[in-house]
Design a protein around this motif. Structure first.
Motif, short mmCIF file in Angstrom:
data_model
loop_
_atom_site.label_atom_id
_atom_site.label_comp_id
_atom_site.label_asym_id
_atom_site.label_seq_id
_atom_site.Cartn_x
_atom_site.Cartn_y
_atom_site.Cartn_z
N GLN A 10 43.64 25.56 -12.48
CA GLN A 10 44.74 24.77 -11.87
C GLN A 10 45.57 25.34 -11.09
OE1 GLN A 10 44.72 20.51 -12.08
NE2 GLN A 10 41.73 20.26 -12.72
N VAL A 11 45.49 25.67 -9.77
CA VAL A 11 46.82 26.69 -9.19
C VAL A 11 46.77 25.59 -7.81
CG1 VAL A 11 46.68 28.56 -10.21
CG2 VAL A 11 45.92 28.85 -8.63
N SER A 12 47.72 25.94 -7.15
CA SER A 12 48.18 25.82 -6.15
C SER A 12 47.78 26.66 -5.29
CB SER A 12 49.85 24.56 -6.08
OG SER A 12 50.56 24.91 -4.10
N THR A 13 47.26 26.40 -4.12
CA THR A 13 47.15 27.63 -2.83
C THR A 13 47.66 26.66 -1.89
OG1 THR A 13 44.74 26.46 -2.21
CG2 THR A 13 44.15 27.66 -4.43
N GLU A 14 48.42 26.30 -2.11
CA GLU A 14 48.81 25.88 -0.56
C GLU A 14 50.34 27.33 0.02
OE1 GLU A 14 52.76 22.62 1.46
OE2 GLU A 14 51.17 21.58 -0.39
N ALA A 15 50.44 27.87 1.30
CA ALA A 15 50.95 28.99 1.20
C ALA A 15 51.88 28.70 1.44
CB ALA A 15 49.89 29.43 2.93
N VAL A 16 53.22 29.51 1.12
CA VAL A 16 54.17 29.65 0.96
C VAL A 16 55.32 30.40 2.56
CG1 VAL A 16 56.86 29.66 -0.18
CG2 VAL A 16 55.34 29.30 -1.44
N HIS A 17 56.03 30.01 2.93
CA HIS A 17 56.23 31.05 4.08
C HIS A 17 57.51 31.40 4.10
CE1 HIS A 17 52.55 29.56 6.50
NE2 HIS A 17 52.72 28.92 5.64
N ARG A 18 58.44 31.88 4.88
CA ARG A 18 59.75 33.02 4.74
C ARG A 18 59.82 33.43 6.25
NH1 ARG A 18 61.75 37.48 0.65
NH2 ARG A 18 64.20 37.41 1.15
N GLU A 19 60.55 33.07 6.13
CA GLU A 19 60.68 33.43 8.08
C GLU A 19 62.18 34.52 7.98
OE1 GLU A 19 61.84 31.31 11.81
OE2 GLU A 19 60.02 31.48 11.45
N LEU A 20 61.78 35.74 8.51
CA LEU A 20 63.60 36.61 8.55
C LEU A 20 64.36 36.20 9.86
CD1 LEU A 20 62.50 39.41 6.52
CD2 LEU A 20 62.83 37.67 5.31
N PRO A 21 65.66 36.46 9.53
CA PRO A 21 66.79 36.62 10.80
C PRO A 21 66.36 38.01 11.84
CG PRO A 21 68.33 37.50 9.39
CD PRO A 21 65.75 37.03 8.01
N TRP A 22 67.01 37.81 13.28
CA TRP A 22 66.85 38.88 13.72
C TRP A 22 67.51 39.71 13.61
CZ3 TRP A 22 62.99 38.38 17.78
CH2 TRP A 22 62.41 36.77 18.09
N TRP A 23 66.58 41.10 13.99
CA TRP A 23 67.11 42.10 13.65
C TRP A 23 67.28 42.70 14.80
CZ3 TRP A 23 63.64 44.21 9.12
CH2 TRP A 23 63.32 42.90 8.11
N PRO A 24 68.61 43.46 15.36
CA PRO A 24 68.93 44.36 17.16
C PRO A 24 67.75 45.33 16.22
CG PRO A 24 70.66 44.73 15.36
CD PRO A 24 69.57 43.65 14.69
N VAL A 25 67.14 45.73 17.68
CA VAL A 25 66.54 47.32 17.52
C VAL A 25 67.10 48.02 18.50
CG1 VAL A 25 64.53 47.72 18.72
CG2 VAL A 25 64.67 45.86 17.36
N ASN A 26 67.53 48.75 18.17
CA ASN A 26 68.14 50.58 18.90
C ASN A 26 67.06 51.92 18.94
OD1 ASN A 26 69.15 51.91 16.44
ND2 ASN A 26 70.80 49.96 16.33
N ASP A 27 67.63 52.47 19.52
CA ASP A 27 66.73 54.03 19.92
C ASP A 27 66.50 54.33 18.18
OD1 ASP A 27 66.50 53.30 22.27
OD2 ASP A 27 68.40 55.13 22.81
N GLU A 28 67.61 54.50 17.30
CA GLU A 28 67.85 55.54 16.40
C GLU A 28 66.21 54.53 15.40
OE1 GLU A 28 68.56 57.55 13.09
OE2 GLU A 28 69.34 57.70 15.37
#
Length: 209
Positions: free
Chosen positions: A185-203
């Motif tokens: 018997q195991v828990s099948t409930e999903a665990v969620h993780r949300e990361l912070p915003w990361w800036p995007v540049n041309d590199e």
């Protein structure tokens, strides 16, 4: 039976020697990859990895299968900026759902469709402590860049005609349920993780197609 000329026989001998030598080196690299760490594998780790990864990677220990125990999904969303400076947060994009759609019904799915995103998230998860405020080391920064570039390669430089300003990721992981005949018997409930915003540049797009 036709008699081959001396140059032809020499060419065949050389070709056979090269094939046998290459096969031997390949098998030796695979053996060192799955064998316990030793002085030879440590000395030539970079060369061994170049032969094995990614086409011949093994997700199991020698004589001990280690199947995946969780279903993991990865989503991404972006913030875009318009010409007038207005910033818009776009809807979540199911990156894992894209891979599943590409694999389902495909008799010979590519390695990237099956494992690229999953391994990138595993790399990130393994290099980033769960504690708030923890700082990742150099490998952690590499994992962030790797994950970001995979998503940006799929999304592109713009969304809805506007330049991408930032990107954010979230994951959901749920334990694979045991078979019907199992008493586990195991828990099948999903665990969620949300990361912070990361800036995007041309590199971040350098070298991407």
């Amino acid at each position: 039976m036709p008699v081959r000329s001396l140059p032809a026989r020499a060419a065949l001998v050389v070709a056979a020697a090269l094939l046998l030598g290459g096969t031997g080196l390949f098998l030796a690299a695979l053996f060192l990859h799955v064998a316990p760490p030793n002085s030879v594998s440590k000395e030539y780790q970079r060369q061994i990895d170049a032969v094995v990864f990614p086409e011949f990677e093994q997700n199991w220990k020698l004589f001990a299968p280690d199947p995946l125990q969780q279903n993991v999904t990865v989503d991404a969303r972006v913030q875009t900026i318009a010409d007038d400076g207005a910033v818009t947060t776009r809807d979540w994009i199911g990156l894992t759902a894209q891979d599943i759609a590409a694999v389902r019904g495909n008799p010979a799915p590519s390695h990237t469709e099956q494992n690229l995103l999953r391994r990138a998230w595993d790399f990130y998860d393994a290099t980033h402590p769960a504690q708030e405020g923890a700082v990742a080391g150099p490998r952690g920064k590499l994992a962030e860049l790797y994950l970001k570039r995979i998503a940006l390669q799929r999304i592109g430089r713009t969304a809805h005609g506007e330049r991408i300003l930032q990107i954010q990721f979230r994951s959901g992981s749920a334990t694979v349920p045991p078979p019907a005949w199992s008493t586990e018997q195991v828990s099948t409930e999903a665990v969620h993780r949300e990361l912070p915003w990361w800036p995007v540049n041309d590199e971040d797009y350098r070298g991407l197609r």
